[in-house]
Design an enzyme around this catalytic site. Structure first.
Site, short mmCIF file in Angstrom:
data_model
loop_
_atom_site.label_atom_id
_atom_site.label_comp_id
_atom_site.label_asym_id
_atom_site.label_seq_id
_atom_site.Cartn_x
_atom_site.Cartn_y
_atom_site.Cartn_z
N HIS A 85 16.48 9.67 12.06
CA HIS A 85 16.65 8.81 13.24
C HIS A 85 17.54 7.62 12.88
CE1 HIS A 85 14.63 7.67 17.28
NE2 HIS A 85 15.89 7.25 17.25
N ARG A 105 16.54 12.70 22.34
CA ARG A 105 15.12 12.43 22.15
C ARG A 105 14.46 13.68 21.57
NH1 ARG A 105 16.93 8.22 22.71
NH2 ARG A 105 16.54 6.61 24.27
#
Length: 311
Positions: free
Chosen positions: A274, A226
């Site tokens: 991502h 994250r």
């Protein structure tokens, strides 16, 4: 009429409306999928989310279920006004395969010194980097949940010397594992650290100077956990002063990464958008539809998040 609201910030959720409607229609003909501003959005009983705007869920007085479209739910749990209703996440069987492919690429990039080869190519330099056996390359996987355990196992199968660290010490064949209070020992002799941790209050900021200094000088980092795991200034400084020999970072606290962000120009840093592993709309639609059917029929939900753990 029951309304399901697709709610996100900086992500077009409209492509999910069709698959969800198709799957829900047979058993919930009176359910309508809507977007913010559509009729019925403010009376939605179900919210399907990715990074919803802060406070938006609290404005839905009839809310009965919040469902993430991904495995991670920290972008939802970070909202202090989140209503006290069940929160579910998507667990994609193909997610572990995608993550394994991404991490294996990153490991091989550093293990075979492709970073040095690419730098030499830009200078027209013919230099063959020194190679070592995979068994002599020490790789540490931070986080041994479904994804981390699969990645660690595949790296071990490929011949690497693999260690794993998690809050509760796990047992994986052929892999040396460490528990929460053994983090410094886990880091002490790694060539490469892979972060696949969930985001909790205990892991927020874990990729900071203390961790980088616990690694041997020149160790590399692959980060697909994250964005909030990283202390940005510490990562940039560790790359600049050589404490980290290189890094691949796939997740960021602000996405998309702004064009003027320092990460784009940092030395020895590869930015990926991502992309390590993303659930398909088919998988999202199937799992959300199942939980909606369970909710409406009073059945048990799947993949319910333990808010105290954050996953």
């Amino acid at each position: 009429m029951t309304h399901l609201l697709l709610l996100a910030d900086n992500l077009d959720m409209s492509p999910l409306a069709g698959p969800l409607t198709e799957r829900l229609q047979p058993f919930a003909p009176n359910l309508r999928v809507c977007l913010p501003g559509d009729p019925g959005a403010d009376t939605a009983e179900i919210a399907v989310c990715w990074n919803p705007p802060a406070g938006a869920l609290a404005t839905l007085p009839q809310l009965r279920l919040v469902h993430s479209i991904a495995a991670g739910v920290d972008n939802i749990l970070s909202d202090p006004t989140l209503p006290d209703v069940p929160l579910c996440r998507v667990v994609d069987p193909a997610h572990a395969q995608g993550m394994t492919e991404f991490v294996m690429w990153g490991v091989l990039h550093f293990h075979r010194h492709f970073d040095a080869v690419l730098a030499n190519q830009s200078k027209a330099l013919w230099r063959r980097p020194r190679q070592i056996d995979a068994a002599r390359r020490r790789i540490g996987v931070m986080g041994l949940g479904t994804l981390g355990a699969r990645v660690a196992t595949e790296l071990h199968r490929f011949g690497f010397d693999v260690r794993g660290w998690s809050r509760e010490r796990k047992s994986l064949p052929g892999i040396t594992t460490f528990g929460a209070d053994q983090f410094t020992g886990f880091c002490s002799d790694l060539d490469l650290a892979v972060c696949l941790l969930p985001l909790t209050e205990q892991t927020r900021g874990i990729l900071g100077r203390a961790t980088f200094d616990a690694l041997p000088r020149g160790a590399r980092l692959i980060h697909a956990g994250r964005g909030e795991h990283v202390v940005r200034a510490d990562l940039l400084a560790a790359l600049e002063d050589g404490q980290l020999g290189g890094a691949i970072v796939d997740v960021f606290d602000t996405e998309p990464l702004p064009p003027d962000d320092a990460y784009w120009r940092a030395s020895n840093l590869i930015v990926t958008p991502h992309m390590a592993s993303v659930a398909s709309f088919e998988c999202i639609g199937e799992q959300v539809a199942y939980n909606v059917q369970q909710l409406l029929s009073g059945g048990a939900l799947r993949h319910v998040v333990d808010r105290s753990r954050g996953y």
